[in-house]
Design a protein around this motif. Structure first.
Motif, mmCIF file in Angstrom:
data_model
loop_
_atom_site.group_PDB
_atom_site.id
_atom_site.type_symbol
_atom_site.label_atom_id
_atom_site.label_comp_id
_atom_site.label_asym_id
_atom_site.label_seq_id
_atom_site.Cartn_x
_atom_site.Cartn_y
_atom_site.Cartn_z
ATOM 1 N N THR A 76 0.818 -1.216 0.000
ATOM 2 C CA THR A 76 0.000 0.000 0.000
ATOM 3 C C THR A 76 0.849 1.264 0.000
ATOM 4 O O THR A 76 0.305 2.368 -0.085
ATOM 5 C CB THR A 76 -0.924 0.029 1.229
ATOM 6 O OG1 THR A 76 -0.124 -0.020 2.424
ATOM 7 C CG2 THR A 76 -1.896 -1.143 1.220
ATOM 8 N N LYS A 77 2.172 1.112 0.096
ATOM 9 C CA LYS A 77 3.085 2.255 0.140
ATOM 10 C C LYS A 77 4.217 2.040 -0.859
ATOM 11 O O LYS A 77 4.654 0.908 -1.085
ATOM 12 C CB LYS A 77 3.687 2.425 1.542
ATOM 13 C CG LYS A 77 2.665 2.569 2.659
ATOM 14 C CD LYS A 77 1.976 3.906 2.623
ATOM 15 C CE LYS A 77 1.026 4.069 3.807
ATOM 16 N NZ LYS A 77 0.282 5.349 3.751
ATOM 17 N N LEU A 78 4.726 3.123 -1.411
ATOM 18 C CA LEU A 78 5.829 3.010 -2.364
ATOM 19 C C LEU A 78 7.101 2.506 -1.687
ATOM 20 O O LEU A 78 7.919 1.838 -2.318
ATOM 21 C CB LEU A 78 6.074 4.354 -3.044
ATOM 22 C CG LEU A 78 5.060 4.721 -4.133
ATOM 23 C CD1 LEU A 78 5.163 6.199 -4.503
ATOM 24 C CD2 LEU A 78 5.242 3.852 -5.368
ATOM 25 N N ALA A 79 7.266 2.788 -0.407
ATOM 26 C CA ALA A 79 8.439 2.277 0.309
ATOM 27 C C ALA A 79 8.454 0.754 0.315
ATOM 28 O O ALA A 79 9.525 0.130 0.319
ATOM 29 C CB ALA A 79 8.450 2.815 1.741
ATOM 30 N N GLN A 80 7.271 0.136 0.292
ATOM 31 C CA GLN A 80 7.196 -1.328 0.257
ATOM 32 C C GLN A 80 7.655 -1.878 -1.096
ATOM 33 O O GLN A 80 8.100 -3.024 -1.181
ATOM 34 C CB GLN A 80 5.769 -1.784 0.546
ATOM 35 C CG GLN A 80 5.291 -1.499 1.964
ATOM 36 C CD GLN A 80 3.815 -1.808 2.144
ATOM 37 O OE1 GLN A 80 2.957 -0.997 1.825
ATOM 38 N NE2 GLN A 80 3.527 -2.997 2.641
ATOM 39 N N VAL A 81 7.525 -1.055 -2.159
ATOM 40 C CA VAL A 81 8.021 -1.476 -3.474
ATOM 41 C C VAL A 81 9.535 -1.635 -3.421
ATOM 42 O O VAL A 81 10.099 -2.550 -4.026
ATOM 43 C CB VAL A 81 7.603 -0.470 -4.571
ATOM 44 C CG1 VAL A 81 8.181 -0.881 -5.922
ATOM 45 C CG2 VAL A 81 6.083 -0.376 -4.652
ATOM 46 N N ILE A 82 10.198 -0.759 -2.682
ATOM 47 C CA ILE A 82 11.653 -0.864 -2.521
ATOM 48 C C ILE A 82 12.008 -2.196 -1.868
ATOM 49 O O ILE A 82 12.938 -2.894 -2.298
ATOM 50 C CB ILE A 82 12.196 0.319 -1.690
ATOM 51 C CG1 ILE A 82 12.034 1.627 -2.471
ATOM 52 C CG2 ILE A 82 13.663 0.097 -1.322
ATOM 53 C CD1 ILE A 82 12.433 2.864 -1.700
ATOM 54 N N ASP A 83 11.265 -2.572 -0.832
ATOM 55 C CA ASP A 83 11.510 -3.863 -0.163
ATOM 56 C C ASP A 83 11.294 -5.026 -1.131
ATOM 57 O O ASP A 83 12.038 -6.014 -1.102
ATOM 58 C CB ASP A 83 10.594 -4.012 1.048
ATOM 59 C CG ASP A 83 10.900 -3.011 2.148
ATOM 60 O OD1 ASP A 83 12.069 -2.596 2.243
ATOM 61 O OD2 ASP A 83 9.973 -2.645 2.893
ATOM 62 N N LEU A 84 10.286 -4.905 -1.989
ATOM 63 C CA LEU A 84 10.007 -5.957 -2.972
ATOM 64 C C LEU A 84 11.156 -6.083 -3.972
ATOM 65 O O LEU A 84 11.570 -7.195 -4.315
ATOM 66 C CB LEU A 84 8.700 -5.644 -3.707
ATOM 67 C CG LEU A 84 8.267 -6.629 -4.803
ATOM 68 C CD1 LEU A 84 8.045 -8.020 -4.224
ATOM 69 C CD2 LEU A 84 6.992 -6.128 -5.491
ATOM 70 N N VAL A 85 11.692 -4.954 -4.415
ATOM 71 C CA VAL A 85 12.801 -4.972 -5.377
ATOM 72 C C VAL A 85 14.025 -5.661 -4.783
ATOM 73 O O VAL A 85 14.748 -6.378 -5.479
ATOM 74 C CB VAL A 85 13.161 -3.536 -5.818
ATOM 75 C CG1 VAL A 85 14.400 -3.539 -6.711
ATOM 76 C CG2 VAL A 85 12.006 -2.896 -6.561
ATOM 77 N N LYS A 86 14.250 -5.443 -3.517
ATOM 78 C CA LYS A 86 15.421 -6.038 -2.860
ATOM 79 C C LYS A 86 15.397 -7.561 -2.899
ATOM 80 O O LYS A 86 16.445 -8.200 -2.786
ATOM 81 C CB LYS A 86 15.510 -5.555 -1.410
ATOM 82 C CG LYS A 86 15.891 -4.093 -1.269
ATOM 83 C CD LYS A 86 15.919 -3.687 0.201
ATOM 84 C CE LYS A 86 16.288 -2.240 0.376
ATOM 85 N NZ LYS A 86 16.280 -1.819 1.797
ATOM 86 N N SER A 87 14.203 -8.144 -3.052
ATOM 87 C CA SER A 87 14.086 -9.604 -3.089
ATOM 88 C C SER A 87 14.320 -10.168 -4.484
ATOM 89 O O SER A 87 14.298 -11.380 -4.665
ATOM 90 C CB SER A 87 12.694 -10.013 -2.602
ATOM 91 O OG SER A 87 11.691 -9.630 -3.533
#
Length: 298
Positions: free
Chosen positions: A3-14
């Motif tokens: 629900t947040k763009l910061a979570q997209v960063i976490d997803l990219v890291k995976s």
């Protein structure tokens, strides 16, 4: 659920790390955003531009310039073409706009010999919006590229919205095809196109999403309005994606979100050989960081 763009960063890291090339990366916002992306492990980076100016900006920002590969090209148009060459040579996976104007950035992408545009491609601007007034991310298009998309172009843009939604973890995105009214008005092209696209989705010609239209913006994003207007179908009041009928409506929506609601944005160009980060030269480094993350997750 993201629900947040910061979570997209976490997803990219995976995911496997990508290599980004920033065209004419002479400005502090671009360098700062790319620096954060490198430090977060999202990308490795190539900066194409005036090497002395890039080094000077890095020094001012207390950034170690050695963490980047820097290619000296002080001319902005040649820097953009060189950046596209690096993509075509498989030396980079994502293109990013630095301090050059959008028209020159697009000219490099659209160059027949050295560009990144496949034959018959439909390029569109995709914005992933984190609006404080909404309960989840919204994917909006087209906000910056196609003035008045025709039915075929809308179909391609719709597929890009769906692809983006799935990339950030929305398994069955709800996409609203926006018009001035949710009523079926045969005199409005936005309404007739929306009805055709909705029927195509009903019959499996467009898959992977719940699609409805025509829908007015208030019905698409406000549950109470949807109830008052007796709109059902799954999309009304809870849209994940918004397909706008023209550039004016999409662009005004984009700027209202950022200026009135202080929304955060991650934006890129879809339809090219690779995702191309497309943010304004005046955008903040955080907006550019989120745009890098969205492009990387695709």
């Amino acid at each position: 659920m993201i629900t947040k763009l910061a979570q997209v960063i976490d997803l990219v890291k995976s995911k496997p790390k990508k290599r980004l090339v920033a065209a004419f990366a002479n400005d502090d916002h671009t360098i700062e955003a790319v620096n954060h992306a490198v430090d977060m492990g999202i990308v490795d980076a190539i900066l194409v531009g005036d090497k002395s100016l890039i080094s000077q900006v890095c020094k001012q920002l207390n950034i170690d310039a050695n963490k980047f590969t820097i290619i000296h090209e002080p001319d902005e148009m040649r820097a953009a073409i060189k950046s596209c060459d690096l993509i075509n040579q498989k030396e980079a996976d994502i293109l990013m706009k630095g301090a050059l104007s959008t028209d020159k950035y697009m000219r490099a992408i659209l160059n027949k010999d050295q560009g990144l545009c496949p034959p018959n491609a439909v390029l569109s601007h995709i914005a992933v919006v984190e609006n404080p007034a909404y309960h989840k991310l919204l994917i909006a298009s087209d906000c910056a590229i196609i003035p008045v998309p025709d039915l075929k172009q809308k179909q391609v843009i719709l597929q890009s919205i769906i692809k983006t939604a799935k990339a950030i973890g929305i398994e069955k995105p709800k996409v609203a095809i926006i018009a001035a009214t949710e009523q079926m008005s045969v005199g409005m092209v936005a309404c007739t196109d929306a009805a055709i696209l909705s029927k195509m989705a009903d019959r499996g010609q467009i898959s992977g999403a719940i699609i409805d239209g025509p829908i007015s913006l208030d019905v698409a994003v406000d549950e109470e309005t949807a109830k008052i207007k007796k709109m059902t179908g799954g999309v009304a009041g809870d849209a994940d994606g918004l397909l706008f009928p023209n550039i004016e409506s999409g662009n005004v929506f984009y700027k209202c979100c950022t200026k009135f609601n202080h929304a955060e944005i991650g934006a890129f160009l879809a339809g090219a050989k690779v995702p191309c980060v497309l943010s304004s030269r005046g955008d903040t480094s955080l907006t550019k960081l989120y745009s890098i993350a969205v492009a990387a997750v695709l």
